[in-house]
Design a protein around this motif. Structure first.
Motif, short mmCIF file in Angstrom:
data_model
loop_
_atom_site.label_atom_id
_atom_site.label_comp_id
_atom_site.label_asym_id
_atom_site.label_seq_id
_atom_site.Cartn_x
_atom_site.Cartn_y
_atom_site.Cartn_z
N UNK A 177 0.85 -0.99 0.00
CA UNK A 177 0.10 0.06 0.08
C UNK A 177 0.90 1.30 -0.07
N UNK A 178 0.40 2.41 -0.60
CA UNK A 178 1.49 3.46 -0.78
C UNK A 178 1.41 4.49 0.63
N UNK A 179 0.45 4.20 1.52
CA UNK A 179 0.19 4.95 2.45
C UNK A 179 0.98 4.48 3.92
N UNK A 180 1.74 4.93 4.18
CA UNK A 180 2.48 4.65 5.53
C UNK A 180 1.52 5.16 6.69
N UNK A 181 0.65 6.01 6.60
CA UNK A 181 -0.13 6.40 7.59
C UNK A 181 -1.50 7.10 6.87
N UNK A 182 -2.75 6.37 7.48
CA UNK A 182 -3.87 7.08 6.61
C UNK A 182 -4.42 8.15 7.87
N UNK A 183 -4.78 9.22 7.29
CA UNK A 183 -5.33 10.19 8.06
C UNK A 183 -6.83 10.30 8.00
N UNK A 184 -7.34 10.29 6.84
CA UNK A 184 -8.94 10.36 6.61
C UNK A 184 -8.93 9.18 5.63
N UNK A 185 -10.55 8.91 5.54
CA UNK A 185 -10.79 7.83 4.50
C UNK A 185 -10.51 8.20 3.20
N UNK A 186 -10.49 7.42 2.44
CA UNK A 186 -10.18 8.03 0.81
C UNK A 186 -11.31 8.79 0.13
N UNK A 187 -12.40 9.02 1.02
CA UNK A 187 -13.58 9.87 0.42
C UNK A 187 -12.98 11.41 0.85
N UNK A 188 -13.38 12.34 -0.25
CA UNK A 188 -13.19 13.66 -0.01
C UNK A 188 -14.08 14.38 0.96
N UNK A 189 -13.74 15.59 1.35
CA UNK A 189 -14.69 15.88 2.52
C UNK A 189 -15.79 16.92 1.61
N UNK A 190 -17.04 16.49 1.97
CA UNK A 190 -17.95 16.91 1.05
C UNK A 190 -18.33 18.29 1.43
N UNK A 191 -17.83 18.80 2.83
CA UNK A 191 -18.42 20.15 3.05
C UNK A 191 -17.08 21.15 2.64
#
Length: 379
Positions: free
Chosen positions: A3-17
């Protein structure tokens, strides 16, 4: 591959707001950039252990977030960014979906992988000697190395400050331009590109398969093509590579030598060997390199005038397999001219060799980044 991420911060969904020109775009961030409250690891566990968690965002991160981008994770980088292959001794090799079973290229390996996998829409990398342009080529992406110094590098772990730049990946030229406009904050006037310098000395030294894959793209722009040799002798390209390598090693040791001696980190074989060699350099080694750098900078500035840009391969071939011999020297010969001169360069996904992506690299005059981005949209 991993996986390319060493650390996930948010889900891979964008912020709708989110609002702003980058609203709806997911941003991956190379693990050299500070994000407030998130550790910065620089690709090495010992670095992670010995450095405090940042309390503020790097300027580049802050600008993209303020424009509406949603950070989805920190991505794997080669250790302290000193590699071009994309393999990390501690964290593995991010997947390259454009060339399955092959490396993604480094040192911005995870960032390129995240965009290529469509886990992010844009991704921050850094480019010292090709670390955005090469992964973009291996993964079939658009990637830009800006004019040196045009984007602030505060909050970014350095490697060689006189060579380091921020950089960005995207799957399409329009998205890249929109995000780069945000990073620049203020735009320079766009001058039309009229001439593509495709010097015969460099192109004749390129693998025929790469030449056949990319040269039609140069002709496809419909611009004047200048094939006049760039160098007095093609051997000078190797001298330029050596110049780049010496300056990089000297600056890398000045930046990190004390930490290495005190923290005693474990490095992978390639990175460890490069730091060990860097520790042996003296000012007598660096002075002639700096002098030759001035020669290269002058050469590039003299040629890239009146709408002329330099068009050469971004890499000598497609992504290699992890266990294949890695010709670092050949790679750096393609990337060092931009790094040494500080000129902006873009990596354009315009060719394929045996079904694998190979990119065209276009280098422009200082502070004409916008012209490169416009050319990319026309490609």
């Amino acid at each position: 591959m991993t996986d390319p991420f060493i650390r996930t911060i948010h889900s891979t969904e964008s912020d709708s707001h989110a609002t702003g020109p980058l609203a709806g775009l997911r941003l991956a961030v190379k693990d050299l950039y500070d994000i407030a409250g998130i550790p910065t690891g620089a690709g090495n566990p010992r670095w992670l252990e010995t450095h405090d968690i940042p309390t503020s965002d790097a300027t580049a991160v802050a600008r993209l977030k303020d424009a509406g981008a949603t950070v989805v994770g920190k991505t794997i980088t080669d250790e302290l960014a000193w590699s071009l292959n994309g393999t990390n001794f501690h964290y593995g090799t991010p997947t390259n979906p454009a060339a399955p079973g092959r490396v993604p290229g480094g040192s911005s390996s995870g960032s390129a992988s995240a965009v290529a996998l469509e886990a992010a829409d844009i991704a921050l990398g850094t480019d010292t000697g090709g670390s955005v342009r090469v992964p973009a080529s291996y993964c079939g992406l658009y990637g830009l190395r800006p004019t040196h110094g045009r984007i602030p590098m505060d909050g970014v772990v350095p490697l060689a400050p006189s060579l380091d730049t921020a950089g960005l990946f995207a799957r399409d030229a329009s998205t890249l331009r929109t995000a780069m406009d945000v990073l620049y904050q203020s735009a320079n006037p766009t001058s039309p590109i009229t001439t593509l310098i495709a010097p015969a000395d460099i192109w004749d030294s390129v693998d025929p398969a790469v030449r056949e894959a990319l040269y039609p793209a140069i002709e496809g722009f419909g611009l004047e093509i200048d094939r006049t040799p760039l160098l007095d002798d093609i051997a000078e390209l190797e001298t330029a590579r050596q110049t780049y390598a010496t300056i990089l090693a000297w600056e890398a040791w000045q930046q990190h030598g004390t930490w290495i001696e005190q923290a005693r980190p474990e490095f992978g074989p390639g990175v460890g060997a490069r730091f060990a060699n860097a520790a042996k350099l003296t000012q007598d080694d660096v002075t002639p390199a700096e002098q030759h750098r001035e020669r290269i900078t002058t050469l590039i500035r003299e040629h890239l005038t009146d709408g002329a840009v330099l068009a050469i391969p971004a890499a000598p071939g497609p992504a290699p397999k992890p266990d294949a011999p890695f010709d670092r020297e050949a790679l750096v010969r393609m990337t060092c001219l931009s790094g040494l001169s500080g000129a902006p360069a873009i990596s354009l996904p315009l060719g394929r060799v045996d079904g694998l992506p190979v990119n065209l690299q276009v280098i422009a005059a200082h502070d004409t980044d916008e012209s490169l981005l416009k050319l990319a949209e026309q490609s």
